[in-house]
Design an enzyme around this catalytic site. Structure first.
Site, mmCIF file in Angstrom:
data_model
loop_
_atom_site.group_PDB
_atom_site.id
_atom_site.type_symbol
_atom_site.label_atom_id
_atom_site.label_comp_id
_atom_site.label_asym_id
_atom_site.label_seq_id
_atom_site.Cartn_x
_atom_site.Cartn_y
_atom_site.Cartn_z
ATOM 1 C CG ASN A 107 -1.915 -1.102 1.064
ATOM 2 O OD1 ASN A 107 -1.884 -1.861 0.065
ATOM 3 N ND2 ASN A 107 -2.734 -1.501 2.323
ATOM 4 C CB THR A 152 -16.081 39.330 -29.375
ATOM 5 O OG1 THR A 152 -16.913 40.099 -30.091
ATOM 6 C CG2 THR A 152 -14.921 39.963 -28.874
ATOM 7 C CG HIS A 153 -20.320 37.303 -29.352
ATOM 8 N ND1 HIS A 153 -20.921 36.978 -28.463
ATOM 9 C CD2 HIS A 153 -19.651 38.605 -28.980
ATOM 10 C CE1 HIS A 153 -21.031 38.014 -27.231
ATOM 11 N NE2 HIS A 153 -20.264 38.772 -27.807
ATOM 12 C CB SER A 274 -11.245 13.077 -48.924
ATOM 13 O OG SER A 274 -12.095 12.033 -49.522
ATOM 14 C CE LYS A 280 -12.583 17.244 -47.389
ATOM 15 N NZ LYS A 280 -13.725 17.652 -46.473
ATOM 16 C CG ASN A 282 -9.830 16.256 -44.791
ATOM 17 O OD1 ASN A 282 -10.680 17.357 -45.052
ATOM 18 N ND2 ASN A 282 -10.362 14.970 -45.006
ATOM 19 C CD GLU A 287 -11.054 17.376 -38.501
ATOM 20 O OE1 GLU A 287 -11.759 16.434 -38.640
ATOM 21 O OE2 GLU A 287 -10.709 17.951 -39.527
ATOM 22 C CE1 TYR A 314 -4.515 0.211 -2.860
ATOM 23 C CE2 TYR A 314 -5.338 -1.730 -1.907
ATOM 24 C CZ TYR A 314 -4.778 -1.143 -3.037
ATOM 25 O OH TYR A 314 -4.705 -1.682 -4.271
ATOM 26 C CD GLN A 319 -4.742 -3.675 -9.085
ATOM 27 O OE1 GLN A 319 -4.102 -4.095 -8.245
ATOM 28 N NE2 GLN A 319 -5.510 -4.432 -9.975
ATOM 29 C CE LYS A 322 -1.474 0.908 -9.946
ATOM 30 N NZ LYS A 322 -1.905 1.552 -8.638
HETATM 31 N N1 ARG Z 1 -1.636 -3.552 -7.271
HETATM 32 C C1 ARG Z 1 -2.048 -2.751 -6.096
HETATM 33 C C2 ARG Z 1 -2.340 -1.435 -6.713
HETATM 34 O O1 ARG Z 1 -2.074 -0.802 -7.708
HETATM 35 C C3 ARG Z 1 -0.885 -2.693 -5.242
HETATM 36 C C4 ARG Z 1 -1.513 -2.406 -3.635
HETATM 37 C C5 ARG Z 1 -2.078 -3.699 -3.313
HETATM 38 N N2 ARG Z 1 -2.327 -3.888 -1.764
HETATM 39 C C6 ARG Z 1 -3.311 -4.678 -1.487
HETATM 40 N N3 ARG Z 1 -3.372 -4.761 -0.127
HETATM 41 N N4 ARG Z 1 -3.827 -5.555 -2.323
HETATM 42 O O2 ARG Z 1 -3.319 -0.776 -5.881
#
Ligand code: ARG
Length: 455
Positions: A107, A152-153, A274, A280, A282, A287, A314, A319, A322
């Protein structure tokens, strides 16, 4: 890893579902550096022996090298990067490897790794923002005297220089840099030593670990240390603002490149054709940047929603942080990377800008100012000029072409000098107020930005 408590191993689908190694493997370097610092701290505090510490450090250093050189593959059967590194270490050095996880938990490890990873990657984003601002200032210099309607606008409003317009974006991206720096400064406190949530019974030295890893200090509460993801949200908010700026810029580039405007032409290398319409060209890159903005906002909202209502400390929900932050970071990175060269290679077409500026009565404010400077109250001047504009629209002419005789019918204050006062060049040149559109003011803006970035 948790052999002892369990009689059965995890169901294979549950195992896949639970595992994060396929995305948290990106943090291998930070994970290993964190573990090296942890081993040194354990040794300094006499929690492990000098001999074990040395084995751990050389084992981890080799793992890092092997991963860097592609001589070692991640074992996807490990639940996450933390377990992979520990298992690999133990495979290589035996017993000593099993001592590394003393006085820490995954953690606090994951909280540490993300902070270190984002701190490193923020530098990359700042580098790309600097690059983009460099491209903008150079292009602004090129267009510092190109007169174009300011809107403007989305209605033609007053004449400005193209350089002035571009420099507005330089200011936005400068603020983005400072926002990332602020977020990193707040994030740069080490959570390691919080352990699972409650701290530890070992006599650890959290400051020593934090200092080795380049943190400004340590987190003050172990529960907060492992459950805080504010820094991810802050960075993702900063990334969302970068995307919002890029998206507004993209929208303008798309408009400017259209036949209706044709103020600029994007280089062939940043446009597409295109499959059916041979004529064209583009603005796909712009975009796509505009499109990807929604995705980065989505990442921010995904994490905010994940965190909402989570009890301390935690929870496995975390998780999910990430993938959201990596996606947001990588998307911003990709967009910035394409944007700077797209701006650098963009061709300006000042003749079209000027032509557009000659239409739309964008010197009407200056005509009203002319009367005001000769003593008429601004509101009265505004009304007279409004009537003159209406007459011009009726007669299909412009303010610059109306005869003095016709002007005199609206007010006898008008003299021959009105024409030089309302020329587009004069309208621009007279706007010498700080931050205004005159060439001198734009030059000053460019110089200030270059000085700030030392470019
Ligand atoms: N892979 C977990 C995460 O990304 C790491 C921490 C996990 N801790 C646990 N007590 N399961 O959050």
């Amino acid at each position: 890893m948790w052999a002892g408590r369990f009689a059965k191993s995890l169901d294979s689908k549950a195992d896949d579902f639970n595992s994060s190694i396929r995305f948290d493997c990106k943090m291998y370097k930070q994970d290993i550096l964190g573990s090296i610092a942890h081993a040194k701290m354990l040794e300094k505090q006499s929690i492990i022996s000098a001999e074990d510490c040395e084995k751990i450090i050389s084992g981890l250093t080799e793992i890092l090298e092997d991963l860097n050189n592609g001589n070692l593959d991640f074992d996807m059967s490990c639940e996450d990067i933390h377990m992979f590194v520990e298992a690999e270490l133990t495979k290589r050095i035996g017993e000593a490897g099993k001592r590394l996880h003393t006085a820490r938990s995954r953690n606090d490890q994951v909280a540490l790794d993300i902070r270190m990873y984002l701190r490193d990657r923020s530098e990359d984003i700042i580098g790309l923002l600097r690059e983009l601002i460099g491209a903008i200032t150079d292009k602004a210099e090129e267009g510092k005297a190109a007169i174009v309607p300011g809107y403007t606008h989305l209605q033609r409003a007053q004449p400005i220089t193209f350089g002035h317009h571009l420099m507005a974006y330089a200011q936005m991206f400068l603020r983005d840099i400072s926002r990332i720096k602020d977020a990193v400064a707040r994030m740069n406190y080490s959570p390691i030593g919080s352990c699972a949530l409650a701290g530890t019974t070992y006599k650890t030295d959290r400051f020593f670990e934090a200092e080795q890893l380049g943190f400004s200090g340590i987190t003050q509460n172990s529960i907060d240390g492992v459950s805080d993801r504010d820094f991810c949200v802050e960075l993702m908010s900063a990334f969302s603002l970068i995307m919002m700026h890029l998206s507004r810029f993209s929208e303008e580039i798309i408009l400017w490149s259209s036949w209706e405007f044709k103020f600029v032409e994007l280089d062939d290398a940043y446009t597409t054709g295109s499959s059916i319409m041979p004529q064209k060209k583009n603005s796909d890159m712009a975009e796509l940047v505009r499109g990807k903005t929604g995705r980065v906002y989505g990442d921010l909202f995904a994490l905010l929603t994940t965190l909402k209502g989570l009890p301390l400390a935690y929870n496995k929900d975390m998780q999910e942080d990430k993938e959201a932050i990596f996606d947001s970071l990588e998307t911003v990175e990709m967009c910035l990377d394409i944007f700077a060269p797209m701006i650098r290679t963009m061709k300006l077409i000042p003749s079209n800008m000027y032509k557009a500026a000659q239409e739309g009565f964008i010197n009407a404010t200056d005509l009203a100012d002319y009367l005001t400077k000769k003593g008429l109250p601004f509101r009265s001047a505004y009304k007279i000029v409004g009537q003159i504009v209406a007459e011009c629209i009726d007669k299909k002419t412009v303010l610059d072409s109306l005869t003095l005789e016709k002007y005199k019918k609206h007010s006898d204050i008008f003299e021959e000098d009105l024409y030089s006062e309302i020329s587009l060049e004069a309208c621009v040149e007279k706007r010498i107020s700080e931050g205004g559109t005159s060439v001198a003011s734009v030059e000053k803006q460019i110089a200030l930005v270059r000085k700030e970035l030392e470019i």
